[in-house]
Write a protein that holds these residues in place. Sequence first.
Motif, short mmCIF file in Angstrom:
data_model
loop_
_atom_site.label_atom_id
_atom_site.label_comp_id
_atom_site.label_asym_id
_atom_site.label_seq_id
_atom_site.Cartn_x
_atom_site.Cartn_y
_atom_site.Cartn_z
N UNK A 18 0.84 -1.20 0.00
CA UNK A 18 0.00 0.00 0.00
C UNK A 18 0.87 1.26 0.00
N UNK A 19 1.94 1.25 0.79
CA UNK A 19 2.84 2.41 0.81
C UNK A 19 3.48 2.61 -0.56
N UNK A 23 3.01 5.82 -3.24
CA UNK A 23 4.13 6.51 -3.88
C UNK A 23 3.99 6.48 -5.41
N UNK A 24 3.54 5.35 -5.94
CA UNK A 24 3.31 5.25 -7.38
C UNK A 24 2.22 6.23 -7.83
N UNK A 30 2.02 13.44 -10.49
CA UNK A 30 3.04 14.41 -10.88
C UNK A 30 3.26 14.39 -12.39
N UNK A 31 3.29 13.20 -12.97
CA UNK A 31 3.48 13.10 -14.42
C UNK A 31 2.30 13.70 -15.17
N UNK A 32 1.08 13.41 -14.71
CA UNK A 32 -0.11 13.91 -15.41
C UNK A 32 -0.26 15.43 -15.28
N UNK A 33 0.14 15.99 -14.17
CA UNK A 33 -0.04 17.43 -13.94
C UNK A 33 1.19 18.26 -14.29
N UNK A 34 2.29 17.61 -14.47
CA UNK A 34 3.54 18.33 -14.68
C UNK A 34 3.75 18.67 -16.15
N UNK A 128 0.26 -0.96 -14.68
CA UNK A 128 1.52 -0.87 -13.95
C UNK A 128 1.25 -0.69 -12.46
N UNK A 129 0.27 0.12 -12.10
CA UNK A 129 -0.08 0.30 -10.69
C UNK A 129 -0.57 -0.99 -10.05
#
Length: 185
Positions: A18-19, A23-24, A30-34, A128-129
């Motif tokens: 779960x941790x 993180x994933x 971050x990838x989608x918004x960056x 992947x998740x």
Amino acid sequence: MGKARRIWLNGYQFIIPVVIEVLYLIYVIIILRSRASIPWVADSQGFSEMCRAVAEFSSIILGVYGFFIPVVVGRKNSFSDYFWEHIDKERYKKDFRRILISGILTIMISASLLICDILPKSIEMFLIGILLLILIFYVCCTYRFINIFVCLIVDGNEEVDEEKEMKNMLSNSQVQTLNDKLEKF
């Protein structure tokens, strides 16, 4: 055994995945918004090789279970007998099924990711998740079971000197060692 240790031993196979999954998800967000050029893991040239390696690793581990289970079940000594008599068999079956199912799912998902070049990015991210979650769960559970099997094989070879103790009896230290290992299970 302390309460925190018992909670950790009973739940680490759920906590760690779960941790890692959280993180994933942070990474994906971050990838989608960056707008910056953060590399996406599936764009790596070695991604398909990694998926093959994960599938092979999972297959090998399932094969190891095929080896360890007959060896451990077939052993006839006081240590193994005590273990099999006192273990919660229902929990053991449930935990073993979890390993088997998570191993098979890991193989199937990693194999399906080999065609990620034709999948939409959203499905790729989702797979992947899921793979990451199931793979880490599978690894944690596998470590736990193989550790138990190795302890049964190795510790079971330390037979009690029959002149000092009655046949088929365990020493206090062996009883304590086995009870500690049963707590971990």
